[in-house]
Motif scaffolding. Structure first.
Motif, PDB file in Angstrom:
ATOM      1  N   ARG A 106      -4.662   8.226  -3.165  1.00  0.00           N
ATOM      2  CA  ARG A 106      -4.449   7.388  -4.653  1.00  0.00           C
ATOM      3  C   ARG A 106      -3.822   7.334  -5.689  1.00  0.00           C
ATOM      4  NH1 ARG A 106      -9.221   3.282  -1.356  1.00  0.00           N
ATOM      5  NH2 ARG A 106      -9.148   2.826  -3.479  1.00  0.00           N
ATOM      6  N   LEU A 107      -4.666   8.961  -5.660  1.00  0.00           N
ATOM      7  CA  LEU A 107      -4.344   8.876  -7.469  1.00  0.00           C
ATOM      8  C   LEU A 107      -3.382  10.169  -7.509  1.00  0.00           C
ATOM      9  CD1 LEU A 107      -8.189  10.832  -7.949  1.00  0.00           C
ATOM     10  CD2 LEU A 107      -6.593   8.397  -9.103  1.00  0.00           C
ATOM     11  N   ILE A 108      -2.740  10.634  -6.850  1.00  0.00           N
ATOM     12  CA  ILE A 108      -1.145  11.410  -6.360  1.00  0.00           C
ATOM     13  C   ILE A 108      -0.087   9.723  -7.445  1.00  0.00           C
ATOM     14  CG2 ILE A 108       1.079  11.616  -5.319  1.00  0.00           C
ATOM     15  CD1 ILE A 108      -1.068  12.882  -3.359  1.00  0.00           C
ATOM     16  N   GLY A 109       0.125  10.207  -8.320  1.00  0.00           N
ATOM     17  CA  GLY A 109       1.429  10.259  -9.433  1.00  0.00           C
ATOM     18  C   GLY A 109       0.457   8.897 -10.341  1.00  0.00           C
ATOM     19  N   LYS A 110      -0.488   8.496 -10.450  1.00  0.00           N
ATOM     20  CA  LYS A 110      -1.630   7.469 -11.686  1.00  0.00           C
ATOM     21  C   LYS A 110      -2.237   8.849 -12.598  1.00  0.00           C
ATOM     22  CE  LYS A 110      -2.564   4.272  -7.845  1.00  0.00           C
ATOM     23  NZ  LYS A 110      -1.468   4.907  -6.897  1.00  0.00           N
ATOM     24  N   GLU A 111      -1.596   7.956 -13.827  1.00  0.00           N
ATOM     25  CA  GLU A 111      -1.440   8.310 -15.022  1.00  0.00           C
ATOM     26  C   GLU A 111      -3.033   7.300 -15.606  1.00  0.00           C
ATOM     27  OE1 GLU A 111      -3.130  11.184 -16.317  1.00  0.00           O
ATOM     28  OE2 GLU A 111      -1.181  12.799 -14.764  1.00  0.00           O
ATOM     29  N   GLY A 112      -3.182   7.852 -16.844  1.00  0.00           N
ATOM     30  CA  GLY A 112      -4.227   7.306 -17.896  1.00  0.00           C
ATOM     31  C   GLY A 112      -4.760   5.983 -17.642  1.00  0.00           C
ATOM     32  N   ARG A 113      -4.468   4.415 -17.889  1.00  0.00           N
ATOM     33  CA  ARG A 113      -5.438   3.618 -17.608  1.00  0.00           C
ATOM     34  C   ARG A 113      -5.513   3.253 -16.071  1.00  0.00           C
ATOM     35  NH1 ARG A 113      -4.353  -0.643 -21.983  1.00  0.00           N
ATOM     36  NH2 ARG A 113      -5.128   0.604 -24.505  1.00  0.00           N
ATOM     37  N   GLU A 114      -3.944   3.354 -15.743  1.00  0.00           N
ATOM     38  CA  GLU A 114      -4.143   3.578 -14.234  1.00  0.00           C
ATOM     39  C   GLU A 114      -4.277   4.655 -13.032  1.00  0.00           C
ATOM     40  OE1 GLU A 114       0.170   2.892 -10.921  1.00  0.00           O
ATOM     41  OE2 GLU A 114       0.149   3.863 -11.985  1.00  0.00           O
ATOM     42  N   ARG A 115      -5.015   5.987 -13.152  1.00  0.00           N
ATOM     43  CA  ARG A 115      -5.586   6.375 -13.135  1.00  0.00           C
ATOM     44  C   ARG A 115      -6.967   5.767 -13.262  1.00  0.00           C
ATOM     45  NH1 ARG A 115      -3.941  11.564 -10.366  1.00  0.00           N
ATOM     46  NH2 ARG A 115      -5.526  13.153 -10.515  1.00  0.00           N
ATOM     47  N   ILE A 116      -7.344   5.857 -14.228  1.00  0.00           N
ATOM     48  CA  ILE A 116      -9.202   5.282 -14.589  1.00  0.00           C
ATOM     49  C   ILE A 116      -9.491   3.752 -13.404  1.00  0.00           C
ATOM     50  CG2 ILE A 116     -10.017   4.574 -16.299  1.00  0.00           C
ATOM     51  CD1 ILE A 116      -9.070   6.147 -18.048  1.00  0.00           C
ATOM     52  N   ARG A 117      -8.345   3.274 -13.611  1.00  0.00           N
ATOM     53  CA  ARG A 117      -8.421   2.603 -12.095  1.00  0.00           C
ATOM     54  C   ARG A 117      -8.935   2.159 -11.055  1.00  0.00           C
ATOM     55  NH1 ARG A 117      -5.067  -1.120 -16.186  1.00  0.00           N
ATOM     56  NH2 ARG A 117      -3.585  -0.035 -14.627  1.00  0.00           N
ATOM     57  N   GLU A 118      -7.990   3.612 -10.483  1.00  0.00           N
ATOM     58  CA  GLU A 118      -8.217   3.824  -9.160  1.00  0.00           C
ATOM     59  C   GLU A 118      -9.057   4.221  -9.486  1.00  0.00           C
ATOM     60  OE1 GLU A 118      -7.111   3.495  -5.776  1.00  0.00           O
ATOM     61  OE2 GLU A 118      -5.391   2.391  -6.624  1.00  0.00           O
ATOM     62  N   VAL A 119      -9.774   4.940 -10.113  1.00  0.00           N
ATOM     63  CA  VAL A 119     -10.726   6.230  -9.938  1.00  0.00           C
ATOM     64  C   VAL A 119     -11.747   5.229  -9.861  1.00  0.00           C
ATOM     65  CG1 VAL A 119     -12.244   7.395 -11.150  1.00  0.00           C
ATOM     66  CG2 VAL A 119     -10.224   8.278 -11.277  1.00  0.00           C
ATOM     67  N   ASN A 120     -12.353   4.380 -10.738  1.00  0.00           N
ATOM     68  CA  ASN A 120     -13.388   3.092 -10.189  1.00  0.00           C
ATOM     69  C   ASN A 120     -13.478   2.688  -9.089  1.00  0.00           C
ATOM     70  OD1 ASN A 120     -14.437   3.900 -13.641  1.00  0.00           O
ATOM     71  ND2 ASN A 120     -12.844   2.847 -14.207  1.00  0.00           N
ATOM     72  N   ALA A 121     -12.532   2.157  -8.813  1.00  0.00           N
ATOM     73  CA  ALA A 121     -11.894   1.159  -7.782  1.00  0.00           C
ATOM     74  C   ALA A 121     -12.500   2.396  -6.903  1.00  0.00           C
ATOM     75  CB  ALA A 121     -10.551   0.672  -7.230  1.00  0.00           C
ATOM     76  N   LEU A 122     -12.207   3.528  -6.441  1.00  0.00           N
ATOM     77  CA  LEU A 122     -12.730   5.121  -5.475  1.00  0.00           C
ATOM     78  C   LEU A 122     -14.363   4.979  -5.670  1.00  0.00           C
ATOM     79  CD1 LEU A 122     -10.021   7.121  -5.527  1.00  0.00           C
ATOM     80  CD2 LEU A 122     -10.629   5.937  -3.460  1.00  0.00           C
ATOM     81  N   LEU A 123     -15.187   4.424  -6.417  1.00  0.00           N
ATOM     82  CA  LEU A 123     -15.821   5.040  -7.061  1.00  0.00           C
ATOM     83  C   LEU A 123     -17.496   3.562  -6.288  1.00  0.00           C
ATOM     84  CD1 LEU A 123     -16.025   6.537 -11.117  1.00  0.00           C
ATOM     85  CD2 LEU A 123     -17.092   7.530  -8.410  1.00  0.00           C
ATOM     86  N   ALA A 124     -16.376   2.293  -6.508  1.00  0.00           N
ATOM     87  CA  ALA A 124     -17.275   1.278  -6.040  1.00  0.00           C
ATOM     88  C   ALA A 124     -17.023   1.568  -3.976  1.00  0.00           C
ATOM     89  CB  ALA A 124     -16.366   0.289  -5.832  1.00  0.00           C
ATOM     90  N   GLU A 125     -16.090   1.999  -3.915  1.00  0.00           N
ATOM     91  CA  GLU A 125     -16.193   1.679  -2.830  1.00  0.00           C
ATOM     92  C   GLU A 125     -17.181   3.430  -1.749  1.00  0.00           C
ATOM     93  OE1 GLU A 125     -12.446   2.261  -1.174  1.00  0.00           O
ATOM     94  OE2 GLU A 125     -11.565   1.395  -2.505  1.00  0.00           O
ATOM     95  N   LEU A 126     -17.382   4.148  -3.041  1.00  0.00           N
ATOM     96  CA  LEU A 126     -18.115   5.791  -1.962  1.00  0.00           C
ATOM     97  C   LEU A 126     -19.720   4.859  -2.483  1.00  0.00           C
ATOM     98  CD1 LEU A 126     -17.465   8.202  -2.324  1.00  0.00           C
ATOM     99  CD2 LEU A 126     -18.346   8.690  -4.206  1.00  0.00           C
ATOM    100  N   PRO A 127     -20.667   5.722  -1.023  1.00  0.00           N
ATOM    101  CA  PRO A 127     -21.987   5.621  -1.217  1.00  0.00           C
ATOM    102  C   PRO A 127     -22.316   6.192  -1.666  1.00  0.00           C
ATOM    103  CG  PRO A 127     -21.038   6.591   1.381  1.00  0.00           C
ATOM    104  CD  PRO A 127     -19.266   5.956   0.244  1.00  0.00           C
ATOM    105  N   ASP A 128     -23.345   5.544  -2.484  1.00  0.00           N
ATOM    106  CA  ASP A 128     -24.552   5.698  -3.079  1.00  0.00           C
ATOM    107  C   ASP A 128     -25.727   7.126  -2.941  1.00  0.00           C
ATOM    108  OD1 ASP A 128     -25.214   6.030  -6.170  1.00  0.00           O
ATOM    109  OD2 ASP A 128     -26.760   4.066  -5.791  1.00  0.00           O
ATOM    110  N   TYR A 129     -24.634   8.090  -2.560  1.00  0.00           N
ATOM    111  CA  TYR A 129     -26.259   9.124  -1.887  1.00  0.00           C
ATOM    112  C   TYR A 129     -25.797   9.851  -3.208  1.00  0.00           C
ATOM    113  CZ  TYR A 129     -25.261   7.709   2.890  1.00  0.00           C
ATOM    114  OH  TYR A 129     -25.635   6.756   3.721  1.00  0.00           O
TER     115      TYR A 129
END
Length: 309
Positions: free
Chosen positions: A15-38
């Motif tokens: 999902r991060l392939i080819g994404k940079e800058g704000r677009e990459r940061i938005r995608e990372v935050n979306a992934l963090l929201a999906e990640l179990p909070d262990y």
């Protein structure tokens, strides 16, 4: 049930392939929201990695200048298309990937390195088109020093020359690459082979006996497949498929030759590499299908490996 951590890591990287800058940061935050909070274990490691990606993306965004031609590496290997102007490099890049770029039958259509990802044998490989190199590149003619800098960090080179052109047109490019001290695995793609007359490819082979010559036409899928195969051989990597609970992942790992079962286990997770009891192997390195092996067993290209816990 949360997604297995190894699968989540693969999905995140895709999902991060080819994404940079704000677009990459938005995608990372979306992934963090999906990640179990262990708080500990592999999911915590994934959270730490994703969080670091936010800061790295911000640093890269601040460091990119308008005249920068740095290429962010992605995929298992980076291979550069190199040649004089107007030899069909852009057409090859477009044929091997889904990127849409400007092409034209005149010199210097491409003015900056253009990266694109393609799958070769199931593995993502980055192909980078280097704008036409000219004589004097080491003296910065045509912005050559920066272009050679990109080439210097690549894993391999595909030199490109038109099949129907004078082979001598490629020699200044080879001379500049040599003068820059760049020595990478390489072959020569004889482009627009469908337009070349009889004996054209043989003439190129005779002119460059030290390079494998692969005729290619963007209109011929067979020649493009031969190009992909030759490009994969340049990487020197091997493909290993993971098997879990009877299912084999269709996307292989790309590992260095000499990798062992322990290397495979470590790729899945460092803790697993320390505790696993062995593995079952199908493929070239196994004496028979499903052979049980130890951690030092060397794997080969095309092996299927099931780690035993």
């Amino acid at each position: 049930m949360p997604m297995p951590h190894r699968t989540f890591a693969q999905v995140a990287k895709r999902r991060l392939i080819g994404k940079e800058g704000r677009e990459r940061i938005r995608e990372v935050n979306a992934l963090l929201a999906e990640l179990p909070d262990y708080k500990n274990g592999p999911y915590a490691d994934l959270r730490k990695w994703l969080t670091s990606e936010i800061e790295e993306s911000r640093v890269r965004s601040n460091a990119v200048h308008r005249d920068s031609i740095a290429v962010r590496r992605e995929g298992a290997a980076q291979i550069c298309l190199v040649g004089p102007p107007n030899v069909g490099k852009s057409s090859i890049l477009q044929a091997l990937s889904e990127i849409q770029i400007k092409t034209g039958d005149y010199p210097f259509t491409t003015l900056r390195p253009i990266p694109a990802l393609t799958r070769i044998g199931g593995v993502l490989v980055q192909i980078v088109e280097i704008p036409g190199l000219i004589e004097g590149a080491n003296d910065d003619r045509g912005g050559g020093r920066a272009l050679l800098g990109v080439l210097r960090s690549a894993d391999a080179i595909v030199f490109c020359a038109r099949a129907d052109a004078d082979p001598e047109e490629l020699r200044p490019v080879l001379a500049e690459v040599t003068l820059a001290g760049i020595d990478k695995p390489a072959f020569l793609a004889a482009t627009r082979a469908d337009e070349a007359g009889e004996g054209s490819v043989e003439r190129i082979r005779a002119a460059f006996p030290d390079l494998e010559v692969v005729p290619v036409s963007v209109l011929d899928e067979g020649s493009l497949e031969a190009l992909r195969g030759a490009a994969w051989r340049l990487t020197g990597l091997i493909r290993i498929y993971l098997r879990t609970m009877g299912d084999t992942d269709p996307e292989p790992l790309a590992l260095d030759p000499g990798a062992t079962v322990e290397t495979v286990a470590d790729w899945v997770h460092h803790d697993l590499a320390a505790t696993f009891t062995g593995a079952r192997v199908w493929g070239p390195s196994a004496r028979f299908d499903g052979q049980r092996v130890g951690r030092e067993h060397a794997v080969l290209d095309g092996d299927v490996v099931e780690i035993l816990r």
